[in-house]
Design a protein around this motif. Structure first.
Motif, short mmCIF file in Angstrom:
data_model
loop_
_atom_site.label_atom_id
_atom_site.label_comp_id
_atom_site.label_asym_id
_atom_site.label_seq_id
_atom_site.Cartn_x
_atom_site.Cartn_y
_atom_site.Cartn_z
N PRO A 103 0.83 -1.22 0.00
CA PRO A 103 0.00 0.00 0.00
C PRO A 103 0.86 1.26 0.00
N GLY A 104 0.50 2.18 -0.88
CA GLY A 104 1.17 3.47 -0.90
C GLY A 104 2.50 3.50 -1.60
N ASP A 105 2.88 2.40 -2.32
CA ASP A 105 4.20 2.42 -2.97
C ASP A 105 4.16 3.09 -4.34
N GLY A 106 2.98 3.53 -4.78
CA GLY A 106 2.88 4.29 -6.02
C GLY A 106 2.61 3.48 -7.26
N TYR A 107 2.67 2.16 -7.17
CA TYR A 107 2.41 1.34 -8.36
C TYR A 107 0.93 1.39 -8.72
N GLN A 108 0.63 1.58 -10.02
CA GLN A 108 -0.76 1.74 -10.46
C GLN A 108 -1.16 0.75 -11.55
N GLY A 109 -0.32 -0.21 -11.88
CA GLY A 109 -0.65 -1.16 -12.94
C GLY A 109 -1.44 -2.35 -12.44
N PRO A 110 -1.64 -3.35 -13.31
CA PRO A 110 -2.38 -4.56 -12.93
C PRO A 110 -1.63 -5.37 -11.88
N VAL A 111 -2.38 -6.05 -11.02
CA VAL A 111 -1.79 -6.85 -9.95
C VAL A 111 -2.45 -8.23 -9.92
N ILE A 112 -1.74 -9.18 -9.35
CA ILE A 112 -2.27 -10.52 -9.15
C ILE A 112 -2.17 -10.85 -7.67
N LEU A 113 -3.20 -11.46 -7.14
CA LEU A 113 -3.25 -11.82 -5.73
C LEU A 113 -2.99 -13.32 -5.60
N GLU A 148 -6.67 -20.17 -9.99
CA GLU A 148 -7.75 -19.23 -9.64
C GLU A 148 -7.23 -17.94 -9.02
N TYR A 149 -5.92 -17.72 -9.04
CA TYR A 149 -5.40 -16.46 -8.53
C TYR A 149 -6.07 -15.30 -9.28
N PRO A 150 -6.70 -14.37 -8.56
CA PRO A 150 -7.40 -13.27 -9.25
C PRO A 150 -6.44 -12.18 -9.71
N ILE A 151 -6.77 -11.58 -10.83
CA ILE A 151 -6.01 -10.47 -11.40
C ILE A 151 -6.88 -9.22 -11.36
N PHE A 152 -6.32 -8.12 -10.89
CA PHE A 152 -7.05 -6.86 -10.77
C PHE A 152 -6.38 -5.79 -11.65
N PRO A 153 -7.18 -4.90 -12.26
CA PRO A 153 -6.59 -3.87 -13.13
C PRO A 153 -5.66 -2.90 -12.41
N GLU A 154 -5.88 -2.72 -11.11
CA GLU A 154 -5.04 -1.80 -10.34
C GLU A 154 -5.13 -2.15 -8.86
N PRO A 155 -4.16 -1.73 -8.06
CA PRO A 155 -4.18 -2.07 -6.63
C PRO A 155 -5.42 -1.61 -5.90
N ALA A 156 -6.01 -0.49 -6.31
CA ALA A 156 -7.18 0.03 -5.60
C ALA A 156 -8.36 -0.93 -5.64
N GLN A 157 -8.37 -1.87 -6.58
CA GLN A 157 -9.48 -2.81 -6.69
C GLN A 157 -9.25 -4.10 -5.89
N VAL A 158 -8.09 -4.26 -5.28
CA VAL A 158 -7.85 -5.41 -4.41
C VAL A 158 -8.70 -5.25 -3.15
N TRP A 163 -4.95 -6.95 1.94
CA TRP A 163 -3.64 -6.31 2.17
C TRP A 163 -3.06 -6.68 3.52
N ASP A 164 -3.92 -6.91 4.51
CA ASP A 164 -3.45 -7.19 5.87
C ASP A 164 -3.37 -8.67 6.18
N ASN A 165 -3.63 -9.52 5.20
CA ASN A 165 -3.60 -10.96 5.42
C ASN A 165 -2.19 -11.48 5.14
N PRO A 166 -1.45 -11.95 6.15
CA PRO A 166 -0.07 -12.42 5.93
C PRO A 166 0.01 -13.70 5.10
N ALA A 167 -1.12 -14.37 4.89
CA ALA A 167 -1.12 -15.58 4.08
C ALA A 167 -1.21 -15.27 2.58
N LEU A 168 -1.38 -13.99 2.23
CA LEU A 168 -1.52 -13.59 0.83
C LEU A 168 -0.38 -12.65 0.45
#
Length: 287
Positions: A103-113, A148-158, A163-168
């Protein structure tokens, strides 16, 4: 299985240290194929699941299908001079990932969880006797099939609780793409100084060998991938990676890789990997 030429002369004792839940003899582990080779060369190969008795062998290979090696197994091998993967204690993604987004690192591209645990944490789930993967919301999720790992267009949609789950772990989604817009996954399978690297092409964003429509043999392992292997202490295993904008990025690490069957194409590779154990047995290669 194959010609045993090139292995050390004289019978040696090789111990494969695993756990009963892995079903080593029934699964298509690469190490199972290599064991057949070593036996054909006259060596004694024992699959050890009892970690309480003394370890007597010329070489031992840690082969536990879990992200973290249990402490009892590390205690068993601590005084043995030749143990492959002794240093590969934890292959959780949070330890090796260079793609992690915070969170807050400035990255704005797609992400995978993803799960921090290897292969979606499914080996750990099986060890717990779970037949389904309870979610209990993103904040409590521990297991998830990797396809089934989900892909999101940007971090704001996670989902915020993820973000607070240490298992992810949330990573930049940086797949290697072909000129046609398809997806490419490169894999390096190795034992000691022997190895093979190939590319799997897929139309699926999460490219895997199982969903690929073509496999191409390659000849180079990027320096970034070799450095990742050294950092994790892997003598045997497989690393999945891609080359994006001219730089290699590591996606996944596996210290218990599988090979469904021996084919004419894979036989020479397996033979080379099996022969590479020679270096550990004669002391020219140190684990």
């Amino acid at each position: 299985m194959c010609d045993p030429g090139g292995m050390p002369t004289g019978s040696r004792a090789i111990a494969i240290l695993t756990q009963p839940e892995d079903g080593f003899e029934d699964q298509a582990y690469v190490l199972g194929h290599l064991s057949a080779y070593w036996r054909s060369a006259g060596h004694r190969v024992e699959v050890v699941t009892d970690w309480t008795r003394p370890l007597v062998c010329d070489a031992a290979i840690l082969h536990v299908d879990l992200t973290q090696v249990p402490a009892a197994l590390l205690d068993l091998v601590q005084d043995h001079p030749c143990v492959l993967n002794r240093r590969a204690i934890d292959i959780g993604k949070r330890g090796f990932s260079r793609l992690r987004v915070r969170p807050g690192d400035g990255y704005q591209g797609p992400v995978i969880l993803k799960t921090n645990l290897n292969y979606g944490g499914l080996p750990e789930a099986r060890k717990l006797g779970l037949e389904t993967w309870p979610t209990d919301g993103w904040g409590q999720l521990r297991f998830m099939p990797p396809e089934e790992y989900p892909i999101f267009p940007e971090p704001a949609q996670v989902p915020p609780e993820a973000w607070d789950n240490p298992a992810l772990i949330i990573e930049r989604f940086m797949p290697e793409r072909t000129p046609e817009g398809h997806f490419s996954l490169r894999s390096w399978l190795f034992l000691g100084e022997a190895g093979v690297v190939w590319r799997s092409l897929s139309i699926h964003p999460i490219a895997k060998a199982g969903n690929a429509y073509r496999h191409d043999l390659l000849h180079e392992v990027p320096v970034e991938v070799r450095e990742a292997r050294e950092a994790m202490g892997l003598d045997f295993g497989k690393i999945d990676f891609g080359v994006v904008d001219g730089r290699a990025v590591v996606y996944d690490v596996n210290k218990t890789p599988t090979q469904s069957k021996v084919t004419e194409r894979s036989r020479p590779v397996l033979e080379a990997l099996a022969r590479a154990l020679h270096g550990f047995l004669d002391g020219s290669v140190q684990p």
